[in-house]
Design an enzyme around this catalytic site. Structure first.
Site, PDB file in Angstrom:
ATOM      1  N   SER A  50       0.769  -1.139  -0.067  1.00  0.00           N
ATOM      2  CA  SER A  50       0.305   0.265  -0.039  1.00  0.00           C
ATOM      3  C   SER A  50       1.047   1.271   0.054  1.00  0.00           C
ATOM      4  O   SER A  50       1.627   1.595   0.896  1.00  0.00           O
ATOM      5  CB  SER A  50      -0.896   0.119   1.310  1.00  0.00           C
ATOM      6  OG  SER A  50      -1.433   1.564   1.440  1.00  0.00           O
ATOM      7  N   HIS A  81      -1.281  -1.368  -4.404  1.00  0.00           N
ATOM      8  CA  HIS A  81      -2.354  -0.907  -3.565  1.00  0.00           C
ATOM      9  C   HIS A  81      -2.696   0.523  -3.355  1.00  0.00           C
ATOM     10  O   HIS A  81      -1.748   1.014  -2.679  1.00  0.00           O
ATOM     11  CB  HIS A  81      -2.786  -1.992  -2.178  1.00  0.00           C
ATOM     12  CG  HIS A  81      -3.684  -1.676  -1.608  1.00  0.00           C
ATOM     13  ND1 HIS A  81      -5.071  -2.546  -1.795  1.00  0.00           N
ATOM     14  CD2 HIS A  81      -4.225  -0.840  -0.402  1.00  0.00           C
ATOM     15  CE1 HIS A  81      -5.961  -1.949  -0.835  1.00  0.00           C
ATOM     16  NE2 HIS A  81      -5.547  -1.275  -0.412  1.00  0.00           N
ATOM     17  N   ASP A 109      -4.613   3.695  -1.545  1.00  0.00           N
ATOM     18  CA  ASP A 109      -5.910   3.895  -0.536  1.00  0.00           C
ATOM     19  C   ASP A 109      -6.283   5.289  -0.846  1.00  0.00           C
ATOM     20  O   ASP A 109      -5.581   6.228  -0.811  1.00  0.00           O
ATOM     21  CB  ASP A 109      -5.108   3.727   0.535  1.00  0.00           C
ATOM     22  CG  ASP A 109      -5.035   2.125   1.057  1.00  0.00           C
ATOM     23  OD1 ASP A 109      -5.991   1.665   1.109  1.00  0.00           O
ATOM     24  OD2 ASP A 109      -4.119   1.910   1.458  1.00  0.00           O
ATOM     25  N   MET A 124      -8.899   7.983   0.307  1.00  0.00           N
ATOM     26  CA  MET A 124      -9.780   8.209   1.622  1.00  0.00           C
ATOM     27  C   MET A 124     -10.197   9.744   1.474  1.00  0.00           C
ATOM     28  O   MET A 124      -9.684  10.672   0.738  1.00  0.00           O
ATOM     29  CB  MET A 124      -8.961   8.341   2.977  1.00  0.00           C
ATOM     30  CG  MET A 124      -8.172   7.011   2.897  1.00  0.00           C
ATOM     31  SD  MET A 124      -7.306   6.881   4.617  1.00  0.00           S
ATOM     32  CE  MET A 124      -6.509   5.278   4.474  1.00  0.00           C
ATOM     33  N   HIS A 164      -8.365   1.176  -3.914  1.00  0.00           N
ATOM     34  CA  HIS A 164      -9.242   0.881  -2.694  1.00  0.00           C
ATOM     35  C   HIS A 164      -9.974   2.253  -2.433  1.00  0.00           C
ATOM     36  O   HIS A 164      -9.384   3.215  -1.560  1.00  0.00           O
ATOM     37  CB  HIS A 164      -8.344   0.303  -1.478  1.00  0.00           C
ATOM     38  CG  HIS A 164      -9.505   0.112  -0.198  1.00  0.00           C
ATOM     39  ND1 HIS A 164      -8.623  -0.219   0.979  1.00  0.00           N
ATOM     40  CD2 HIS A 164     -10.496   0.039   0.178  1.00  0.00           C
ATOM     41  CE1 HIS A 164      -9.698  -0.311   1.784  1.00  0.00           C
ATOM     42  NE2 HIS A 164     -10.701  -0.081   1.264  1.00  0.00           N
ATOM     43  N   MET A 218     -12.258   4.282  -0.425  1.00  0.00           N
ATOM     44  CA  MET A 218     -12.690   4.372   1.046  1.00  0.00           C
ATOM     45  C   MET A 218     -13.465   5.804   1.096  1.00  0.00           C
ATOM     46  O   MET A 218     -12.990   6.984   1.409  1.00  0.00           O
ATOM     47  CB  MET A 218     -11.757   4.521   2.224  1.00  0.00           C
ATOM     48  CG  MET A 218     -11.288   3.071   2.330  1.00  0.00           C
ATOM     49  SD  MET A 218      -9.722   3.016   3.335  1.00  0.00           S
ATOM     50  CE  MET A 218      -8.424   3.471   2.043  1.00  0.00           C
ATOM     51  N   MET A 220     -11.334  -6.278   5.509  1.00  0.00           N
ATOM     52  CA  MET A 220     -10.347  -5.277   6.257  1.00  0.00           C
ATOM     53  C   MET A 220     -10.149  -5.973   7.826  1.00  0.00           C
ATOM     54  O   MET A 220     -10.993  -6.502   8.373  1.00  0.00           O
ATOM     55  CB  MET A 220     -11.053  -3.981   6.582  1.00  0.00           C
ATOM     56  CG  MET A 220     -11.563  -2.990   5.477  1.00  0.00           C
ATOM     57  SD  MET A 220      -9.767  -2.557   4.591  1.00  0.00           S
ATOM     58  CE  MET A 220      -8.872  -1.780   5.622  1.00  0.00           C
ATOM     59  N   GLY A 259      -8.883   3.785   7.339  1.00  0.00           N
ATOM     60  CA  GLY A 259      -8.566   5.313   7.833  1.00  0.00           C
ATOM     61  C   GLY A 259      -7.145   5.277   7.895  1.00  0.00           C
ATOM     62  O   GLY A 259      -6.427   6.438   7.698  1.00  0.00           O
ATOM     63  N   PHE A 260      -6.508   4.688   8.520  1.00  0.00           N
ATOM     64  CA  PHE A 260      -4.921   4.779   8.916  1.00  0.00           C
ATOM     65  C   PHE A 260      -4.041   3.478   8.538  1.00  0.00           C
ATOM     66  O   PHE A 260      -4.346   2.260   9.013  1.00  0.00           O
ATOM     67  CB  PHE A 260      -4.967   5.252  10.260  1.00  0.00           C
ATOM     68  CG  PHE A 260      -5.704   6.433  10.447  1.00  0.00           C
ATOM     69  CD1 PHE A 260      -4.995   7.784  10.254  1.00  0.00           C
ATOM     70  CD2 PHE A 260      -7.060   6.585  11.025  1.00  0.00           C
ATOM     71  CE1 PHE A 260      -5.681   8.965  10.533  1.00  0.00           C
ATOM     72  CE2 PHE A 260      -7.812   7.615  11.153  1.00  0.00           C
ATOM     73  CZ  PHE A 260      -7.063   8.821  10.735  1.00  0.00           C
ATOM     74  N   GLY A 261      -2.838   3.639   8.310  1.00  0.00           N
ATOM     75  CA  GLY A 261      -2.050   2.551   8.263  1.00  0.00           C
ATOM     76  C   GLY A 261      -1.384   2.426   9.568  1.00  0.00           C
ATOM     77  O   GLY A 261      -1.489   3.350  10.599  1.00  0.00           O
ATOM     78  N   ASP A 297      -6.618  -6.685   4.304  1.00  0.00           N
ATOM     79  CA  ASP A 297      -5.797  -5.402   4.289  1.00  0.00           C
ATOM     80  C   ASP A 297      -5.600  -4.959   6.024  1.00  0.00           C
ATOM     81  O   ASP A 297      -6.819  -4.911   6.508  1.00  0.00           O
ATOM     82  CB  ASP A 297      -6.600  -4.268   3.353  1.00  0.00           C
ATOM     83  CG  ASP A 297      -6.036  -2.917   3.065  1.00  0.00           C
ATOM     84  OD1 ASP A 297      -5.011  -2.849   3.811  1.00  0.00           O
ATOM     85  OD2 ASP A 297      -6.686  -2.198   2.490  1.00  0.00           O
ATOM     86  N   GLY A 317      -2.777  -4.364   9.037  1.00  0.00           N
ATOM     87  CA  GLY A 317      -1.952  -4.967  10.032  1.00  0.00           C
ATOM     88  C   GLY A 317      -1.252  -6.179   9.662  1.00  0.00           C
ATOM     89  O   GLY A 317      -0.885  -7.053  10.454  1.00  0.00           O
TER      90      GLY A 317
HETATM   91  C1  DX5 Z   1      -6.283   1.194   5.766  1.00  0.00           C
HETATM   92  C2  DX5 Z   1      -6.081   0.996   4.157  1.00  0.00           C
HETATM   93  C3  DX5 Z   1      -4.680   0.124   4.193  1.00  0.00           C
HETATM   94  C4  DX5 Z   1      -3.359   0.426   4.903  1.00  0.00           C
HETATM   95  C5  DX5 Z   1      -2.731  -0.784   5.525  1.00  0.00           C
HETATM   96  O1  DX5 Z   1      -7.514   2.028   5.721  1.00  0.00           O
HETATM   97  O2  DX5 Z   1      -6.937   0.580   3.638  1.00  0.00           O
HETATM   98  O3  DX5 Z   1      -4.397  -0.233   2.967  1.00  0.00           O
HETATM   99  O4  DX5 Z   1      -2.618   1.358   4.357  1.00  0.00           O
HETATM  100  O5  DX5 Z   1      -1.670  -0.248   6.159  1.00  0.00           O
HETATM  101  P1  DX5 Z   1      -0.765  -1.149   7.276  1.00  0.00           P
HETATM  102  O6  DX5 Z   1      -0.178  -2.259   6.384  1.00  0.00           O
HETATM  103  O7  DX5 Z   1       0.224  -0.393   8.014  1.00  0.00           O
HETATM  104  O8  DX5 Z   1      -1.867  -1.324   8.391  1.00  0.00           O
HETATM  105 ZN    ZN Z   2      -6.419  -0.394   1.539  1.00  0.00          ZN
END
Ligand code: DX5
Ligand code: ZN
Length: 214
Positions: free
Chosen positions: A7, A32, A34, A36, A65, A67, A136, A141-143, A172, A174
Site C-alpha cells: 500500500s 494497492h 488507498d 480516502m 481501494h 474509502m 479489512m 482510515g490509517f496505516g 488489508d 496490520g
Molecule cells: C487502511 C488501508 C490500508 C493500510 C494498511 O485504511 O486500507 O491499505 O494502508 O496499512 P498497514 O499495512 O500499515 O496496516
Molecule cells: Zn487499503
C-alpha cells in the site's frame, strides 16, 4: 502462491514514482492505492491525478481501494487514470448493483471491501458478480494499526461462501510476517501491506517474508 500488494499509503509521497518502481523491483505483484475522502473515513489521501501520474512508473496492476461515501462520482476518473481493479465499500451507502455495473462498464475488475464489523453473509448476493473481496483487518482510515485476529475466521467464512466462484480474497490492515501466514492458511490470495513493507528496507526482504520465502 500468495500475491503481495504494497500500500503506497505508507510511501514517501515526495518520491512516489521512485517508491512504486522500487516496489516493483522488490517483487510486488500489485500496487494497492488507498483513496480516502475524509467522510467515509476520518482521513484524506489523494485523487485520480496522483494515480495518473504514477501510472507510467510501473507495469504492475493498480488495485484502487476507494474509502469514499460517493465512489460512483469518481469511478470513471480512477478508471481513466489507470486503475486495474476498483474496490468499493459495501458500507458506502451507494447502490452496489449500480457500482458493480459502473466498474464493469469501465472494463475494470470489481472488488468489494468490508469493514471489521460487517457480516460476511451480507456479501452473498454480490459474490457471483465480482472479482475480489477486500477483508479489512483494521478499521479503514490509517496505516500502522494492529491486526484484528477475528479477521482470520472471517477469511475462512468468506472462503466457504465463495466456494468455486472465481473470487479472490484480499486482506488489508496490520499485515506483517507474523499475521500473514494465518491469513494465507485461512484462504487469503492477496496480502495488502503498508507499514510493514515500506517501513522495512530493503523492500524485497519484507515482500519475500510475506510470501513465506524469507
Ligand atoms: C487502511 C488501508 C490500508 C493500510 C494498511 O485504511 O486500507 O491499505 O494502508 O496499512 P498497514 O499495512 O500499515 O496496516
Ligand atoms: Zn487499503
Amino acid at each position: 502462491m500468495v500475491l503481495v500488494a504494497p500500500s503506497i499509503l505508507s510511501a514517501d509521497f515526495a518520491r512516489l514514482g521512485q517508491e512504486v518502481r522500487a516496489l516493483e523491483k522488490a517483487g510486488a505483484d500489485l500496487i494497492h492505492i488507498d483513496v480516502m475522502d475524509g467522510h467515509f473515513v476520518p482521513n484524506l489521501t489523494f485523487g485520480a491525478g496522483v494515480v495518473r501520474d504514477i501510472r507510467p512508473c510501473t507495469d504492475l496492476p493498480f488495485d484502487v481501494h476507494l474509502m469514499m461515501t460517493n465512489p460512483a462520482d469518481f469511478i470513471p476518473a480512477f478508471a481513466a487514470a489507470g486503475a486495474d481493479c476498483i474496490t468499493v465499500h459495501l458500507e458506502c451507502g451507494q447502490n452496489m448493483a449500480d457500482l458493480i455495473a459502473l466498474i464493469k462498464k469501465e472494463g475494470k475488475r470489481v472488488g468489494i471491501s468490508v469493514r471489521p464489523g460487517t457480516k460476511m453473509s451480507d456479501l452473498i448476493p454480490w459474490l457471483p458478480m465480482i472479482d475480489l473481496v477486500l477483508v479489512m483487518a483494521v478499521e479503514p482510515g490509517f496505516g500502522g494499526q494492529a491486526f484484528q485476529q477475528e479477521a482470520i475466521a472471517r477469511i475462512a467464512t468468506l472462503k466457504e461462501l465463495i466456494g468455486r466462484k472465481p473470487v479472490q480474497i484480499s486482506v488489508d490492515g496490520g499485515i506483517n510476517d507474523v499475521t500473514a501466514p494465518a491469513c494465507v492458511l485461512a484462504g487469503a490470495d492477496i496480502l495488502v501491506a503498508g507499514s510493514y513493507i515500506l517501513g522495512h528496507k530493503p523492500y524485497a526482504r519484507a515482500i519475500a517474508a510475506l510470501k513465506g520465502k524469507a
